[in-house]
Design an enzyme around this catalytic site. Structure first.
Site, PDB file in Angstrom:
ATOM      1  CB  CYS A  64       1.214  -3.534  -0.458  1.00 51.03           C
ATOM      2  SG  CYS A  64       2.239  -2.045  -0.511  1.00 51.03           S
ATOM      3  CB  CYS A  67       1.617  -2.981  -4.092  1.00 51.01           C
ATOM      4  SG  CYS A  67       3.118  -3.230  -3.101  1.00 51.01           S
TER       5      CYS A  67
END
Length: 327
Positions: A64, A67
């Protein structure tokens, strides 16, 4: 004597070693709860640690991009939050898929605040100052906690987490079949379809057996195949007999109806004949009445008086006709 002394010494050393190992394990557990302001990694085995105390938890995935951008900020926040008695942790959804189902994670990264078993989702800014201000000023009190049916520690969410984990396991198994064994995509899909059919049949059979065990049928309802066939044949024979009886009754009713119709027809014919005879007699009677001469009486002249002629009185006999009977 010396041998006994050596045995006692060895036993004492062994007990000391066991006590040291237990102390080290407890120390490790304590440092896992508060590792000096370091970030804690939770998984499917130790996630229930968050049910005690105050926690800030991030759900992330290695692939991600958002993230990855949040990772340095989250590490700094973990070192600072230790001063305000707040534990900071992260959960990798790729290695702990059941937790993503348990918390119903639909976007990454997702941040939760947990306080003594109450779960709140953090939707504020994702910088260090905003996160620290959120826990210092207890702004989490302004957020409504998750409802009872959404709480991750409930039974139904545990069942949902099991299905998430099962799907992840099947996905890994499918990838292994294609990578290690060279099975084509259509082959793996066919294998999963066949397995689904057999598993469904087994679960259906288990459910039927369970229902039969909980609600057993009555003895009168239990019949063998031969008994059911005999009952079926007997029922067919009874039905055929009833149909034959009904046909016989219908024939008798038809015969009675025909006889009654014939009698009515004969009565009608007799009435027609009588009406014709009466109709034939009435014209003859009328002719006889018309053929009779009219009688005229002439008055005698009165003696000793004027001879005055009086008009004769005509009498006519009229016979009344009888009314005809209607057909």
């Amino acid at each position: 004597m010396i041998g006994k002394t050596h045995r006692v010494a060895a036993s004492c050393v062994l007990l000391v070693l066991l006590a040291a190992a237990a102390a080290a394990q407890s120390a490790t557990a304590q440092t896992g709860l508060r590792p000096g302001g370091k970030l804690i990694e939770l998984d499917e085995d130790n996630w229930n640690l968050m049910l005690q105390g105050e926690w800030m938890i991030e759900f992330f995935a290695p692939w991600c991009p958002a993230c990855k951008n949040l990772a340095p900020t989250w590490d700094r926040f973990a070192r600072v939050a230790h001063d305000v008695q707040v534990q900071v942790a992260k959960i990798d959804v790729t290695t702990s898929p059941s937790l993503s189902g348990r918390f119903f994670v639909t976007a990454l990264p997702t941040i939760y605040h947990v306080k003594d078993g109450e779960f709140r989702q953090y939707r504020g800014a994702r910088d260090g100052d905003a996160l620290l201000h959120f826990v210092k000023k207890a702004q989490w009190k302004n957020i409504e906690p998750l409802s009872a049916w959404k709480k991750p520690d409930t039974i139904h969410m545990s069942i949902l987490s099991f299905f998430f984990k099962l799907s992840h396991t099947l996905k890994d198994f499918n990838g292994r079949l294609q990578a290690e064994y060279g099975l084509p995509t259509w082959g793996s899909y066919a294998l999963f379809a066949i397995a689904t059919i057999f598993v469904g049949a087994a679960l259906g059979l288990l459910l039927v057996c369970l229902v039969d065990f909980v609600y057993p049928p009555k003895k009168s309802q239990r019949q063998s195949f031969s008994e059911s066939q005999e009952n079926l044949v007997g029922g067919v024979e009874d039905l055929a007999t009833e149909e034959i009886e009904d046909d016989g009754e219908a024939d008798e009713n038809d015969d009675e109806q025909q006889n009654s119709d014939a009698e009515e027809q004969e009565e009608d014919e007799d009435e027609d004949e009588e009406s014709e005879e009466q109709a034939g007699d009435s014209p003859s009677q009328e002719k006889e009445a018309d053929s009779e001469p009219e009688k005229v009486e002439k008055p005698d002249p009165k003696p000793g008086g004027d001879s005055a002629l009086e008009k004769p009185e005509k009498t006519e006999q009229v016979r009344k006709r009888k009314p005809r009977k209607g057909d």
